[in-house]
Design a protein around this motif. Sequence first.
Motif, PDB file in Angstrom:
ATOM      1  N   ARG A 289      35.320  38.996  28.195  1.00  0.00           N
ATOM      2  CA  ARG A 289      34.229  38.403  28.966  1.00  0.00           C
ATOM      3  C   ARG A 289      34.456  36.903  29.183  1.00  0.00           C
ATOM      4  NH1 ARG A 289      31.205  42.501  26.325  1.00  0.00           N
ATOM      5  NH2 ARG A 289      30.995  41.302  24.410  1.00  0.00           N
ATOM      6  N   ALA A 290      34.858  36.203  28.134  1.00  0.00           N
ATOM      7  CA  ALA A 290      35.104  34.765  28.266  1.00  0.00           C
ATOM      8  C   ALA A 290      36.250  34.494  29.236  1.00  0.00           C
ATOM      9  CB  ALA A 290      35.410  34.171  26.892  1.00  0.00           C
ATOM     10  N   PHE A 291      37.316  35.287  29.132  1.00  0.00           N
ATOM     11  CA  PHE A 291      38.459  35.140  30.026  1.00  0.00           C
ATOM     12  C   PHE A 291      38.050  35.384  31.480  1.00  0.00           C
ATOM     13  CE2 PHE A 291      41.597  37.716  32.376  1.00  0.00           C
ATOM     14  CZ  PHE A 291      42.594  36.759  32.570  1.00  0.00           C
ATOM     15  N   SER A 292      37.309  36.442  31.724  1.00  0.00           N
ATOM     16  CA  SER A 292      36.944  36.826  33.090  1.00  0.00           C
ATOM     17  C   SER A 292      35.980  35.845  33.725  1.00  0.00           C
ATOM     18  CB  SER A 292      36.335  38.231  33.091  1.00  0.00           C
ATOM     19  OG  SER A 292      37.268  39.183  32.614  1.00  0.00           O
ATOM     20  N   ARG A 293      35.024  35.355  32.944  1.00  0.00           N
ATOM     21  CA  ARG A 293      34.069  34.404  33.502  1.00  0.00           C
ATOM     22  C   ARG A 293      34.723  33.066  33.821  1.00  0.00           C
ATOM     23  NH1 ARG A 293      29.656  36.715  29.300  1.00  0.00           N
ATOM     24  NH2 ARG A 293      28.661  38.226  30.709  1.00  0.00           N
ATOM     25  N   ARG A 294      35.780  32.753  33.099  1.00  0.00           N
ATOM     26  CA  ARG A 294      36.525  31.540  33.403  1.00  0.00           C
ATOM     27  C   ARG A 294      37.346  31.699  34.680  1.00  0.00           C
ATOM     28  NH1 ARG A 294      39.472  31.497  29.174  1.00  0.00           N
ATOM     29  NH2 ARG A 294      41.559  31.818  30.017  1.00  0.00           N
ATOM     30  N   ALA A 295      37.890  32.890  34.892  1.00  0.00           N
ATOM     31  CA  ALA A 295      38.755  33.138  36.044  1.00  0.00           C
ATOM     32  C   ALA A 295      37.979  33.448  37.321  1.00  0.00           C
ATOM     33  CB  ALA A 295      39.708  34.287  35.740  1.00  0.00           C
ATOM     34  N   GLN A 296      36.859  34.141  37.218  1.00  0.00           N
ATOM     35  CA  GLN A 296      36.163  34.666  38.392  1.00  0.00           C
ATOM     36  C   GLN A 296      35.855  33.624  39.464  1.00  0.00           C
ATOM     37  OE1 GLN A 296      32.147  36.012  37.882  1.00  0.00           O
ATOM     38  NE2 GLN A 296      32.232  37.454  39.587  1.00  0.00           N
ATOM     39  N   PRO A 297      35.399  32.425  39.117  1.00  0.00           N
ATOM     40  CA  PRO A 297      35.070  31.462  40.185  1.00  0.00           C
ATOM     41  C   PRO A 297      36.252  31.089  41.068  1.00  0.00           C
ATOM     42  CG  PRO A 297      34.075  30.795  38.103  1.00  0.00           C
ATOM     43  CD  PRO A 297      35.016  31.920  37.790  1.00  0.00           C
ATOM     44  N   ARG A 298      37.479  31.296  40.595  1.00  0.00           N
ATOM     45  CA  ARG A 298      38.650  30.934  41.383  1.00  0.00           C
ATOM     46  C   ARG A 298      39.176  32.082  42.234  1.00  0.00           C
ATOM     47  NH1 ARG A 298      43.018  27.605  38.085  1.00  0.00           N
ATOM     48  NH2 ARG A 298      43.944  27.826  40.156  1.00  0.00           N
ATOM     49  N   LEU A 299      38.659  33.281  42.028  1.00  0.00           N
ATOM     50  CA  LEU A 299      39.192  34.448  42.726  1.00  0.00           C
ATOM     51  C   LEU A 299      38.525  34.633  44.077  1.00  0.00           C
ATOM     52  CD1 LEU A 299      39.483  36.988  39.764  1.00  0.00           C
ATOM     53  CD2 LEU A 299      41.186  35.384  40.634  1.00  0.00           C
ATOM     54  N   ASN A 300      39.295  35.161  45.039  1.00  0.00           N
ATOM     55  CA  ASN A 300      38.759  35.438  46.369  1.00  0.00           C
ATOM     56  C   ASN A 300      37.615  36.428  46.276  1.00  0.00           C
ATOM     57  OD1 ASN A 300      40.502  33.896  48.138  1.00  0.00           O
ATOM     58  ND2 ASN A 300      42.133  35.224  47.417  1.00  0.00           N
ATOM     59  N   ASN A 301      36.540  36.165  47.013  1.00  0.00           N
ATOM     60  CA  ASN A 301      35.349  37.021  47.024  1.00  0.00           C
ATOM     61  C   ASN A 301      34.691  37.103  45.656  1.00  0.00           C
ATOM     62  OD1 ASN A 301      35.818  37.722  49.775  1.00  0.00           O
ATOM     63  ND2 ASN A 301      37.335  39.230  49.105  1.00  0.00           N
ATOM     64  N   ARG A 302      35.118  36.218  44.735  1.00  0.00           N
ATOM     65  CA  ARG A 302      34.542  36.158  43.386  1.00  0.00           C
ATOM     66  C   ARG A 302      34.617  37.497  42.649  1.00  0.00           C
ATOM     67  NH1 ARG A 302      35.340  31.806  45.019  1.00  0.00           N
ATOM     68  NH2 ARG A 302      33.945  30.005  45.018  1.00  0.00           N
ATOM     69  N   HIS A 303      35.673  38.269  42.927  1.00  0.00           N
ATOM     70  CA  HIS A 303      35.885  39.518  42.209  1.00  0.00           C
ATOM     71  C   HIS A 303      36.135  39.248  40.734  1.00  0.00           C
ATOM     72  CE1 HIS A 303      37.092  42.544  45.586  1.00  0.00           C
ATOM     73  NE2 HIS A 303      35.952  41.955  45.810  1.00  0.00           N
ATOM     74  N   MET A 304      35.714  40.174  39.883  1.00  0.00           N
ATOM     75  CA  MET A 304      36.122  40.114  38.488  1.00  0.00           C
ATOM     76  C   MET A 304      37.599  40.526  38.396  1.00  0.00           C
ATOM     77  SD  MET A 304      34.111  39.037  36.173  1.00  0.00           S
ATOM     78  CE  MET A 304      32.392  38.708  35.799  1.00  0.00           C
ATOM     79  N   PRO A 305      38.351  39.991  37.444  1.00  0.00           N
ATOM     80  CA  PRO A 305      39.735  40.454  37.263  1.00  0.00           C
ATOM     81  C   PRO A 305      39.776  41.950  36.972  1.00  0.00           C
ATOM     82  CG  PRO A 305      39.304  38.479  35.954  1.00  0.00           C
ATOM     83  CD  PRO A 305      37.980  38.946  36.485  1.00  0.00           C
ATOM     84  N   ASN A 306      40.841  42.606  37.446  1.00  0.00           N
ATOM     85  CA  ASN A 306      41.101  43.995  37.064  1.00  0.00           C
ATOM     86  C   ASN A 306      42.378  44.034  36.233  1.00  0.00           C
ATOM     87  OD1 ASN A 306      43.406  44.111  38.817  1.00  0.00           O
ATOM     88  ND2 ASN A 306      42.073  44.573  40.532  1.00  0.00           N
ATOM     89  N   MET A 307      42.867  45.230  35.911  1.00  0.00           N
ATOM     90  CA  MET A 307      44.012  45.274  35.003  1.00  0.00           C
ATOM     91  C   MET A 307      45.285  44.732  35.641  1.00  0.00           C
ATOM     92  SD  MET A 307      44.872  49.328  34.528  1.00  0.00           S
ATOM     93  CE  MET A 307      44.923  50.489  35.885  1.00  0.00           C
TER      94      MET A 307
END
Length: 410
Positions: A289-307
């Motif tokens: 959760r901590a990793f994903s919330r840190r990354a999500q704002p930088r991803l296109n369309n604000r997608h959560m990371p997948n595998m």
Amino acid sequence: MTTTRRGLLATGAAAAMLPVPLSRARAQANTIRIGVMNDQSGPYRDIAGPNGVIMAQIAAQEFGNRGFTVEVIGADHQNRPDVGVNLARQWYDQGVDMILDVPTSSVGLAVNNVAREKNKAYINVGAATSDLTGPQCSPNTAHWVYDTYMLAKSTGGAMVRAGGDSWFFITADYAFGHALERDTGNFVRAAGGRVMGQVRYPFPATSDFSSFILQAQASRAKVIGLANAGADTINSIKQIAEFGLTRRGGVKIAALLMFIADVHGLGLETGQGLVMTESFYWDLNDRSRAFSRRAQPRLNNRHMPNMVTAGNYSATLHYLKAVADMGVPASKASGIEVLNRMKAMPIEDEAFGRGTLRQDGRVLIPSYLFEVKSPGESSGPWDYMKLLQTTPAEEAFRPLAEGNCPLVRS
């Protein structure tokens, strides 16, 4: 820096005509270049695409300055092996040290051969075929995150245990679809089930799956196994729902490779009840959760990371740790030696926790079987899945002795 394939080749051609200043040559000698190759415009775009490049960039930035610089570039292979091979050759010849991601198994297998020929490093994340750690294994290649054997064992095995003992496959007609159909069919038959038939459709030129769905219905199989991914999986599930097969006939859908972005695209009303296997889920634990919330704002369309996107992060980080451990000159000199150093070092990162890189290039991490929640079970955006079971790392993937990898026999 992220470039299109055309832009990168134009840059490379212009640079080849000019003398390289000594200071620039020294800088290049102390720069590690990573090329993220994937589908940035077609049916697999939402699996990784631009987000796959961004996640590698995040890993490079978090790795920090350890005496060398890191450059991450990206390009679209268009799901075509010829484009992938040409791009891989030009990248390696122009100073790219490691190629990353490469979804679409036919492209992944082709790039695997180029990396071995050039003695460069290649870390596959997006392509699923288990042949990359089987008959086509290479000392230059690692296979991160997932493969067709792992998916077949987890999702396929669970469906058979739940009573789905007769299957019909709708299969993308290329290396990935064939491998996923093969591996899942083997698990179905081993459990006493039957494969009633299969149909293979042209990839990536198919959007209407109605005729294939009618063939699956006529087979009277209890399970329709979707040996495809990305937009093809979404379209297949939507069209099966339109035919009403899951409502009227009690037919189950086995989405053998599905990602959280696919669930997002389907919506919970259509996707609820589907089972799927991932090696990463953003809401799995406090670390993810901590990793994903840190990354999500930088991803296109604000997608959560997948595998896959999380795998690009993990693979980049472990590769850079190996480079730092052995030194830039040695890592540039031999892709085999980089892979050997990666195999000797434990894997640990915020996305996946701890893992190991096996002799055949297979990364060993747990796999997780999820069920898609109903709208009423979800607490909000991206709260899409509930955990059904966990397969430990040492059990999730094909046993080393069964893969027919030449590296293991030698």
